[in-house]
Design a protein around this motif. Structure first.
Motif, PDB file in Angstrom:
ATOM      1  N   LEU A  29       1.060  65.229 -14.312  1.00  0.00           N
ATOM      2  CA  LEU A  29       2.514  65.139 -14.235  1.00  0.00           C
ATOM      3  C   LEU A  29       2.897  63.677 -14.052  1.00  0.00           C
ATOM      4  O   LEU A  29       2.176  62.919 -13.401  1.00  0.00           O
ATOM      5  CB  LEU A  29       3.051  65.985 -13.086  1.00  0.00           C
ATOM      6  CG  LEU A  29       2.816  67.496 -13.216  1.00  0.00           C
ATOM      7  CD1 LEU A  29       3.392  68.218 -12.020  1.00  0.00           C
ATOM      8  CD2 LEU A  29       3.448  68.035 -14.485  1.00  0.00           C
ATOM      9  N   LEU A  30       4.035  63.310 -14.597  1.00  0.00           N
ATOM     10  CA  LEU A  30       4.395  61.899 -14.628  1.00  0.00           C
ATOM     11  C   LEU A  30       5.343  61.499 -13.500  1.00  0.00           C
ATOM     12  O   LEU A  30       5.145  60.513 -12.832  1.00  0.00           O
ATOM     13  CB  LEU A  30       5.037  61.572 -15.991  1.00  0.00           C
ATOM     14  CG  LEU A  30       4.160  61.866 -17.215  1.00  0.00           C
ATOM     15  CD1 LEU A  30       4.929  61.552 -18.483  1.00  0.00           C
ATOM     16  CD2 LEU A  30       2.857  61.073 -17.165  1.00  0.00           C
ATOM     17  N   THR A  31       6.394  62.296 -13.262  1.00  0.00           N
ATOM     18  CA  THR A  31       7.422  61.888 -12.311  1.00  0.00           C
ATOM     19  C   THR A  31       7.683  63.012 -11.316  1.00  0.00           C
ATOM     20  O   THR A  31       7.282  64.169 -11.518  1.00  0.00           O
ATOM     21  CB  THR A  31       8.726  61.536 -13.048  1.00  0.00           C
ATOM     22  OG1 THR A  31       9.198  62.708 -13.726  1.00  0.00           O
ATOM     23  CG2 THR A  31       8.498  60.422 -14.051  1.00  0.00           C
ATOM     24  N   CYS A  41       7.875  67.103 -22.869  1.00  0.00           N
ATOM     25  CA  CYS A  41       6.651  66.490 -23.386  1.00  0.00           C
ATOM     26  C   CYS A  41       5.426  67.334 -23.086  1.00  0.00           C
ATOM     27  O   CYS A  41       4.355  67.107 -23.664  1.00  0.00           O
ATOM     28  CB  CYS A  41       6.468  65.090 -22.799  1.00  0.00           C
ATOM     29  SG  CYS A  41       6.398  65.058 -20.996  1.00  0.00           S
ATOM     30  N   LEU A  42       5.525  68.307 -22.184  1.00  0.00           N
ATOM     31  CA  LEU A  42       4.401  69.182 -21.859  1.00  0.00           C
ATOM     32  C   LEU A  42       4.221  70.210 -22.968  1.00  0.00           C
ATOM     33  O   LEU A  42       5.190  70.649 -23.591  1.00  0.00           O
ATOM     34  CB  LEU A  42       4.635  69.874 -20.519  1.00  0.00           C
ATOM     35  CG  LEU A  42       4.779  68.931 -19.323  1.00  0.00           C
ATOM     36  CD1 LEU A  42       5.067  69.713 -18.060  1.00  0.00           C
ATOM     37  CD2 LEU A  42       3.528  68.083 -19.142  1.00  0.00           C
ATOM     38  N   PRO A  43       2.978  70.638 -23.237  1.00  0.00           N
ATOM     39  CA  PRO A  43       2.719  71.491 -24.421  1.00  0.00           C
ATOM     40  C   PRO A  43       3.547  72.768 -24.451  1.00  0.00           C
ATOM     41  O   PRO A  43       4.141  73.104 -25.466  1.00  0.00           O
ATOM     42  CB  PRO A  43       1.218  71.787 -24.309  1.00  0.00           C
ATOM     43  CG  PRO A  43       0.663  70.662 -23.508  1.00  0.00           C
ATOM     44  CD  PRO A  43       1.734  70.259 -22.545  1.00  0.00           C
ATOM     45  N   LEU A  59       8.991  74.974 -27.256  1.00  0.00           N
ATOM     46  CA  LEU A  59      10.260  75.690 -27.123  1.00  0.00           C
ATOM     47  C   LEU A  59      11.450  74.843 -27.532  1.00  0.00           C
ATOM     48  O   LEU A  59      12.464  75.375 -27.983  1.00  0.00           O
ATOM     49  CB  LEU A  59      10.442  76.167 -25.678  1.00  0.00           C
ATOM     50  CG  LEU A  59       9.480  77.245 -25.199  1.00  0.00           C
ATOM     51  CD1 LEU A  59       9.716  77.547 -23.738  1.00  0.00           C
ATOM     52  CD2 LEU A  59       9.637  78.511 -26.028  1.00  0.00           C
ATOM     53  N   PHE A  60      11.356  73.524 -27.361  1.00  0.00           N
ATOM     54  CA  PHE A  60      12.499  72.656 -27.647  1.00  0.00           C
ATOM     55  C   PHE A  60      12.240  71.746 -28.845  1.00  0.00           C
ATOM     56  O   PHE A  60      12.858  70.701 -28.973  1.00  0.00           O
ATOM     57  CB  PHE A  60      12.822  71.797 -26.423  1.00  0.00           C
ATOM     58  CG  PHE A  60      13.371  72.584 -25.272  1.00  0.00           C
ATOM     59  CD1 PHE A  60      14.706  72.928 -25.225  1.00  0.00           C
ATOM     60  CD2 PHE A  60      12.550  72.988 -24.244  1.00  0.00           C
ATOM     61  CE1 PHE A  60      15.215  73.654 -24.169  1.00  0.00           C
ATOM     62  CE2 PHE A  60      13.048  73.728 -23.175  1.00  0.00           C
ATOM     63  CZ  PHE A  60      14.382  74.060 -23.135  1.00  0.00           C
ATOM     64  N   SER A  61      11.326  72.152 -29.721  1.00  0.00           N
ATOM     65  CA  SER A  61      11.006  71.314 -30.872  1.00  0.00           C
ATOM     66  C   SER A  61      11.764  71.725 -32.131  1.00  0.00           C
ATOM     67  O   SER A  61      11.634  71.070 -33.151  1.00  0.00           O
ATOM     68  CB  SER A  61       9.500  71.368 -31.158  1.00  0.00           C
ATOM     69  OG  SER A  61       9.100  72.701 -31.455  1.00  0.00           O
ATOM     70  N   ALA A  62      12.532  72.825 -32.096  1.00  0.00           N
ATOM     71  CA  ALA A  62      13.240  73.288 -33.295  1.00  0.00           C
ATOM     72  C   ALA A  62      14.390  72.342 -33.616  1.00  0.00           C
ATOM     73  O   ALA A  62      15.196  72.003 -32.755  1.00  0.00           O
ATOM     74  CB  ALA A  62      13.770  74.711 -33.092  1.00  0.00           C
ATOM     75  N   GLU A  63      14.463  71.916 -34.854  1.00  0.00           N
ATOM     76  CA  GLU A  63      15.547  71.030 -35.272  1.00  0.00           C
ATOM     77  C   GLU A  63      16.862  71.804 -35.420  1.00  0.00           C
ATOM     78  O   GLU A  63      17.931  71.298 -35.115  1.00  0.00           O
ATOM     79  CB  GLU A  63      15.180  70.357 -36.593  1.00  0.00           C
ATOM     80  CG  GLU A  63      13.947  69.455 -36.485  1.00  0.00           C
ATOM     81  CD  GLU A  63      13.621  68.807 -37.808  1.00  0.00           C
ATOM     82  OE1 GLU A  63      14.338  69.073 -38.776  1.00  0.00           O
ATOM     83  OE2 GLU A  63      12.654  68.031 -37.865  1.00  0.00           O
TER      84      GLU A  63
END
Length: 650
Positions: free
Chosen positions: A198-200, A268-270, A275-279
């Motif tokens: 995790l980053l933040t 950014c997590l797989p 889920l949020f990659s649909a254009e």
């Protein structure tokens, strides 16, 4: 193996939030069984089930082979020790019942497909995860670490209690962990533990909120919720947030941007990236959840909406008037009806001002159907422009014109009828409808025929292609519905003005000579080729020479080529003899004795060979001489590897 069939003499008591797989693994640790295979055979009567899963099978068999007292029924085991309560609230009752039957039955291999998990973007993989702080507390309190159900839920990457990253146990694909029994801190997981990066802190807070809501949903043990009720709760909250139009339609673009901004830190997590990659969000899972429900949706998608729109799962399920969540035992209430316009204003428009529903809908910003339903529910009288029943004389005239084939707009204008009423008359009188279709067909055929004849009369020199380009719609209609008349009416096709010159025929004599030369050269190259010999069959020679197709299709036109193929091709016996000679020569060049059995083995020949091949083997080995057979003593000495004694008188 008979001792494996004996029921378990004891069974450990379940620990808080423990997975069924963990209970069975602890039993295996306490028993005297030598392997996981032996324990599984004893408990579920099969040595190779898929063990590490939140949706197991053979619950009925397990209850019949364990002592009574640790579980009351199969339903208690499913609700208390599996992940099924996490999926059940957002499933139809029939689909949830089928899933329960699979879990209790002997096989649950298709349960993930039936629940729609395999087709969702979340995925259906069972990944072992545990919290390191929870594992330490479990060892201190119970003396052993175990698998918590809340840590294995989809999207749960952070512990809901401690807010720290979970540890994933990632086995290689060839590892048989799916058929083994093990605990989080056992030797089986050593070397396969990986911390979730995790980053933040913001990412950790978002994931912790999702984990807490997932844990609440799991432990509430809710029944199947109505899909329309769930959709109504979302629409109520979106209307409060101002994300709906005046007619109640959701502003999909605004909602998608809101959710993407809310979860921007974890996209950014797989799991969440998919889920949020649909254009095109209008075709995504967010829009499908807010439309009329037609299929089940993964619980993680619902939890993402709940976490962003509500404070908790309890607030989503049963809020009171002040917005505070009620007790968790309170069942969800149906969605309240929403008034999206002023009913008194609607009554004034249609009652006093005598406006039509279409005009009132344009003013209020809602659909005509919404106004009609609302007026019917609240008893608001509506004035209709056209009565549903018309005089018999008007309907007879309408039927006469319909039979004649008059256009519907013309009938509506002359008789003050609606198109809906005319279509209702046609459905009530099928004979008139059929006669109308025939009349319309005859009218269209006459119109298109007249158009074609008029064009031919006006321009007699036009060809068929020019006519087709001049009146394309008429051409297509006649071609589809009146092809015979079209063919007889069109001018004859124009003959081509270009004089075709016959191309010279192929010179088969020259081609035959070239192919025969190619066959001879190919045979020479294959015979001189080093390495393993290749049998020179007709197809091998023709394929290597590049003439296989023409040699098979036109052998009568290539006599010399056919003769060369027959001359250079080998039978199986000829190929064996060539291998015998080559192997005999190679053995002699290496200084090895060329005995018959050595020659046969080097040539790759078995015992079942023809007499001719056997004779050649003995001849090249020296057992036979060109003059004839050797004497018995000489043959025996030759086969044994000694030189025969010289004959007297030589």
């Amino acid at each position: 193996m008979t001792r494996n069939r004996v029921p378990a003499p004891f069974f450990p008591a379940p620990l808080p939030d423990e997975l069924l797989f963990s209970i069975i693994s602890r039993y295996h640790l306490l028993s005297v069984n030598r392997s996981s295979r032996e324990t599984l055979t004893q408990l579920v009567c099969t040595p190779h089930p898929v063990t590490f899963t939140g949706l197991p099978s053979r619950i009925g068999t397990l209850l019949s082979r364990t002592p009574s007292g640790w579980a009351d029924s199969a339903a208690a085991v499913i609700d208390g020790f599996t992940l099924f309560p996490y999926f059940r609230p957002f499933l139809p009752a029939s689909q949830a019942g089928n899933a329960l039957n699979l879990i209790v039955g002997p096989s649950a291999g298709v349960i993930k497909t039936g629940l729609g998990l395999a087709a969702s973007r979340v995925g259906a993989a069972d990944i072992p995860r545990y919290c390191p702080l929870c594992a330490e507390e479990d060892v201190s309190a119970w003396g052993v670490s175990y698998w918590h159900r809340a840590h294995l839920l989809p999207g749960g990457l952070v512990c809901h209690r401690h807010g720290v990253e979970l540890v994933e146990v990632r086995f290689p694909p060839e590892h048989p962990y799916r058929h083994l029994l093990f605990l989080p801190l056992s030797t089986t997981t050593e070397g396969h533990r990986k911390f979730i990066p995790l980053l933040t802190d913001h990412q950790r807070r978002l994931l912790a909120a999702i984990s807490r809501n997932s844990q609440e949903l799991l432990h509430l043990n809710l029944p199947s919720l109505s899909r329309s009720w769930v959709r109504g709760r979302y629409l109520e909250r979106l209307e409060t947030m101002g994300m709906t139009t005046g007619s109640g339609t959701v502003r999909q673009g605004e909602l998608y941007r809101f959710l993407k901004a809310h979860y921007s830190a974890i996209t950014c997590l797989p799991t969440f990236k998919r889920l949020f990659s649909a254009e095109h969000y209008e075709y995504g899972w967010i829009a499908s959840m807010l439309h009329t429900p037609r299929k089940s949706t993964h619980p993680l998608k619902h939890l993402l909406l709940i976490s962003a729109l509500f404070s908790s799962v309890l607030d989503f399920l049963s809020p009171d008037e002040s917005g505070e969540p009620k007790d968790k035992e309170t069942s969800p209430l149906p969605a309240k009806s929403r008034s999206i316009f002023d009913l008194s204003l609607l009554s004034h428009m249609v009652g006093e001002e005598k406006l039509s529903l279409q005009r009132a809908s344009a003013i209020l910003g809602v659909s005509v159907t919404t106004l009609s339903v609302a007026a019917q529910q609240h008893g608001i009288p509506l004035a209709r422009k056209r009565p549903k029943r018309h005089p018999a004389k008007t309907e007879r005239e309408a039927l006469r014109r319909l039979r004649k084939g008059c256009p519907l707009p013309e009938i509506c204008q002359d008789l003050n009828l609606s198109v809906v009423h005319l279509n209702r008359l046609l459905r009530a009188h099928p004979k008139i409808s059929c006669h109308r279709q025939n009349s319309i067909f005859r009218f269209e055929r006459r119109r298109h025929r007249n158009a074609l004849q008029e064009l031919i009369t006006r321009s007699p020199a036009m060809g068929r292609s020019q006519i087709r380009k001049a009146i394309p719609s008429t051409w297509v209609w006649l071609y589809r519905h009146d092809a015979a008349w079209l063919k007889s009416t069109l001018p004859p096709p124009l003959h081509p003005t270009t004089t075709f010159v016959a191309m010279p025929r192929a010179d088969w004599k020259h081609r035959d000579a070239m192919a025969a030369a190619a066959v001879r050269e190919t045979a020479r190259l294959l015979l001189e080729k080093d390495g393993k010999p290749v049998r020179l069959s007709r197809s091998t020679l023709a394929r290597a020479a590049g003439i296989l197709s023409i040699a098979e299709k036109h052998p009568e036109l290539l006599p010399e080529t056919s003769r060369c193929l027959g001359l250079y091709s080998e039978t199986v016996e000829d190929f064996q003899i060539r291998r015998v000679c080559l192997c005999s020569r190679n053995l002699r060049e290496k200084g090895l004795p060329a005995l018959p059995w050595q020659i046969r083995r080097a040539a790759g020949l078995g015992i079942d060979i023809s007499p001719r091949v056997q004779e050649i083997i003995e001849r090249v080995a020296g057992v036979l001489s060109p003059e004839g057979l050797l004497s018995p003593d000489e043959a025996k000495e030759k086969k044994s590897g000694r030189d025969p004694a010289p004959k007297q008188g030589r």
